[in-house]
Design an enzyme around this catalytic site. Structure first.
Site, mmCIF file in Angstrom:
data_model
loop_
_atom_site.group_PDB
_atom_site.id
_atom_site.type_symbol
_atom_site.label_atom_id
_atom_site.label_comp_id
_atom_site.label_asym_id
_atom_site.label_seq_id
_atom_site.Cartn_x
_atom_site.Cartn_y
_atom_site.Cartn_z
ATOM 1 N N HIS A 242 0.958 -1.436 0.028
ATOM 2 C CA HIS A 242 0.122 -0.038 0.077
ATOM 3 C C HIS A 242 0.816 0.857 -0.118
ATOM 4 C CE1 HIS A 242 0.428 0.891 4.950
ATOM 5 N NE2 HIS A 242 0.800 -0.638 4.440
ATOM 6 N N ASP B 98 -1.105 4.318 0.949
ATOM 7 C CA ASP B 98 -1.018 5.467 1.701
ATOM 8 C C ASP B 98 -0.473 5.424 3.163
ATOM 9 O OD1 ASP B 98 -2.403 2.778 2.166
ATOM 10 O OD2 ASP B 98 -4.327 3.571 2.851
ATOM 11 N N ASP C 115 6.139 1.595 7.081
ATOM 12 C CA ASP C 115 4.808 1.002 6.543
ATOM 13 C C ASP C 115 3.793 1.661 4.974
ATOM 14 O OD1 ASP C 115 2.067 -0.109 7.150
ATOM 15 O OD2 ASP C 115 1.723 0.815 9.541
ATOM 16 N N GLU D 239 -5.120 0.571 2.735
ATOM 17 C CA GLU D 239 -4.674 -0.100 3.582
ATOM 18 C C GLU D 239 -5.167 0.285 4.914
ATOM 19 O OE1 GLU D 239 -3.462 -2.871 6.065
ATOM 20 O OE2 GLU D 239 -2.596 -0.605 5.935
ATOM 21 N N GLU D 240 -4.824 1.661 4.379
ATOM 22 C CA GLU D 240 -4.330 2.204 6.885
ATOM 23 C C GLU D 240 -6.258 2.435 6.987
ATOM 24 O OE1 GLU D 240 -2.736 1.888 8.167
ATOM 25 O OE2 GLU D 240 -0.606 1.484 7.476
ATOM 26 N N ASP E 71 4.792 -6.228 4.394
ATOM 27 C CA ASP E 71 4.413 -5.114 5.061
ATOM 28 C C ASP E 71 4.154 -5.341 6.548
ATOM 29 O OD1 ASP E 71 2.371 -2.578 5.583
ATOM 30 O OD2 ASP E 71 0.904 -3.929 5.498
ATOM 31 N N HIS F 268 -24.727 22.979 33.630
ATOM 32 C CA HIS F 268 -23.915 23.278 34.446
ATOM 33 C C HIS F 268 -24.252 22.356 35.826
ATOM 34 C CE1 HIS F 268 -23.061 25.755 38.271
ATOM 35 N NE2 HIS F 268 -22.976 26.961 37.730
ATOM 36 N N THR G 106 -17.769 24.687 34.104
ATOM 37 C CA THR G 106 -18.253 24.141 34.657
ATOM 38 C C THR G 106 -18.852 23.224 34.166
ATOM 39 O OG1 THR G 106 -19.118 25.903 35.940
ATOM 40 C CG2 THR G 106 -16.596 24.399 37.393
ATOM 41 N N ARG H 122 -9.024 -6.575 18.659
ATOM 42 C CA ARG H 122 -8.004 -7.145 17.715
ATOM 43 C C ARG H 122 -8.067 -9.041 17.302
ATOM 44 N NH1 ARG H 122 -4.991 -4.428 14.232
ATOM 45 N NH2 ARG H 122 -4.280 -2.051 15.173
ATOM 46 N N SER I 120 -3.213 -5.869 11.558
ATOM 47 C CA SER I 120 -3.619 -6.410 10.262
ATOM 48 C C SER I 120 -3.894 -6.174 8.992
ATOM 49 C CB SER I 120 -5.249 -6.041 10.705
ATOM 50 O OG SER I 120 -5.157 -6.689 12.364
#
Ligand code: BES
Ligand code: MN
Ligand code: MN
Length: 461
Positions: free
Chosen positions: A85, A87, A124, A157-158, A184, A217, A319, A332, A403
């Site tokens: 890739h 990108d 990468d 890809e990213e 990669d 508030h 606040t 993952r 991944s």
């Protein structure tokens, strides 16, 4: 086999060209960089043409274009499909870069005494994609390309490779090959080559917790109305139990446990816990009880909050009891989990633990499936032999924690297995400020790839 003359005479130019590619901020996550994404695609296209590829084309998709090119020397010879890739990840936070992300500079580090290229995408994946373009150029120029090659270099890809799947399905004939070769991923260390034989999958969701219909508030209403940020923080914290197991019911149901033998093999990879902690400046590692670092990142599923926001974050104090809170959460996955099921399990659980005073929305993002690649195939053996030739050491099979979502689709839709012959290091700061790629690694890749082609062609005969 490698024509050392051609390599020595041209290696400075190889680097100069890579630096030019790295100057193009082809960030796929941010549409403001669309023209740079296209410029990067055209850069790869031009270099493939110059190197001698045929049918080179920047293929339009509904998203970012895919660069395709090929060299078919004989239909009876094997075909290698090179995927990568162009990108890159966003470079923010910019202030943490020692030199600007898109002005590549070369400097030494403790791990890279020969120098490393500092730039977003250096490792990468532009640096690694470019090794393939230059290795191809070299094989063409020295008439040593031993088999057919096809290139498919994408620009999403990213961000989950959304449009590459349909492209592959629509181009099955054009993409016919014997194996996919991908650089990669990482090796363990420059003196310890390895080949990833697995990648984790991914479920990615964005969550929104809605409380009162407006910011309030915090003195007038605080204590009586659920605060979405407090609630969200508690919900996220509850996703891990006291053993750091993920608390979503059913989450582990399909997780494939390794045999004792497989687990022992995984742990043969050298790993220095002290060096790992020192590199990250942390006093202790964290994770699921009963597993070590290599297992936690290689063969076990995880859940992490990637970003969290809401309320007042400007200067000074305001606040306010915010009306909404948000978070991005990634999981993952490992074999045999699937991203669709896990996303649904997450959604169901997350909605069920919301207290009565808030509403919760879970928005799924892109996903990806886990993969395990064979370590006894001709392609793996070719990669092993190629690395052994150039590193002087047989590479160890490892499991990568990251991944590459499209790899599962290559298998499912194209019937193609992949070989993950990466040359980066985990410490190269991928996705982080000061990403870099060792000159040693860049050149080692260019040297190794022709051996892969040679051995693969021989082993397929
Ligand atoms: N090259 C990485 C994946 C990787 C890195 C695998 C190191 C193994 C070792 C890839 O570019 C990447 O970052 N993938 C994303 C996928 C996501 C954006 C869909 C990831 O893993 O987060
Ligand atoms: Mn990558
Ligand atoms: Mn990446």
């Amino acid at each position: 086999m490698i024509d050392t003359n051609y390599f020595t005479e041209n290696k400075d130019r190889f680097l100069t060209e890579l630096l030019a590619l790295l100057r193009i901020p082809s960030i796929s996550a941010d549409s403001a960089y669309k023209s740079d994404v296209i410029a990067a695609a055209n850069f790869i296209k031009d270099k493939l043409i110059i190197a001698g590829a045929d049918k080179v084309e920047v293929c339009e998709t509904a998203g970012n274009p895919i660069v395709y090119g090929e060299k078919m020397i004989d239909p009876n010879l094997p075909t290698v499909l090179v995927y990568g890739h162009y990108d890159v990840q966003p470079a923010v936070p910019l202030e943490l870069w020692e030199t600007p992300p898109f002005e590549p500079t070369i400097r030494q580090t403790a791990i890279h005494p020969d120098g490393a290229i500092f730039a977003r995408g250096a490792c990468d994946d532009k640096g690694q994609v470019y090794m393939h373009v230059k290795a191809f150029e070299m094989m063409m120029a020295t008439q040593t390309l031993p088999c057919n090659v096809k290139f498919m270099i994408e620009g999403e890809e990213e961000v989950g490779s959304t449009h590459l799947g349909p492209f592959c399905i629509a181009n099955k004939e054009r993409l016919k090959a014997d194996v996919v070769l991908i650089s990669d991923t990482s090796i363990i260390a420059n003196d310890s080559p390895s080949i990833d034989c697995g990648l984790r999958g991914l479920s990615y969701v964005e969550v929104e917790v809605m409380g009162p219909n407006r910011d309030l508030h915090s003195g007038v209403y605080g204590g009586a109305v659920a605060n979405p940020i407090n609630v969200l923080a508690k919900m996220i914290a509850s996703m891990h139990d006291e053993n750091n197991h993920i608390a979503i019911p059913g989450f582990y149901d399909l997780v494939q446990n390794l045999t004792d033998k497989e687990r022992a093999a995984l742990n043969e990879a050298p790993f220095d816990l002290e060096a790992y902690k020192k590199d990250l400046d942390i006093a202790a590692v964290w994770g699921e009880n009963g597993y070590n670092v290599l297992e936690r990142t290689g063969i076990r599923p995880t859940l992490d909050c990637n970003g969290i926001w809401g309320g007042y974050i400007g200067e000074g104090a305001k606040t306010v009891l915010p009306s909404k809170a948000f978070a991005k959460i990634s999981m993952r996955l490992v074999p045999n989990q699937d991203s669709e099921t896990i996303t649904q399990l997450f959604k169901k659980h997350f909605e069920s633990i919301a207290p009565a005073g808030v509403k919760v929305i879970v928005r799924p993002h892109h996903g990806g499936e886990p993969v395990v690649t064979p370590i006894d195939s001709p392609a793996y053996l070719a990669a092993e032999k190629a690395m052994e030739t150039t590193f002087g050491k047989k590479p160890i099979p490892t499991r990568g924690g990251g991944s590459i979502p499209i790899v599962a689709l290559f298998e499912r839709e194209l019937g193609l297995k992949s070989v993950l012959m990466g040359f980066g290091l985990d410490s190269d700061a991928l996705h982080s400020p000061n990403e870099h790629y060792g000159l040693f690694n860049f050149y080692k890749g260019i040297e190794t790839i022709p051996y892969f082609f040679k051995y693969f062609t021989e082993l397929k005969k």
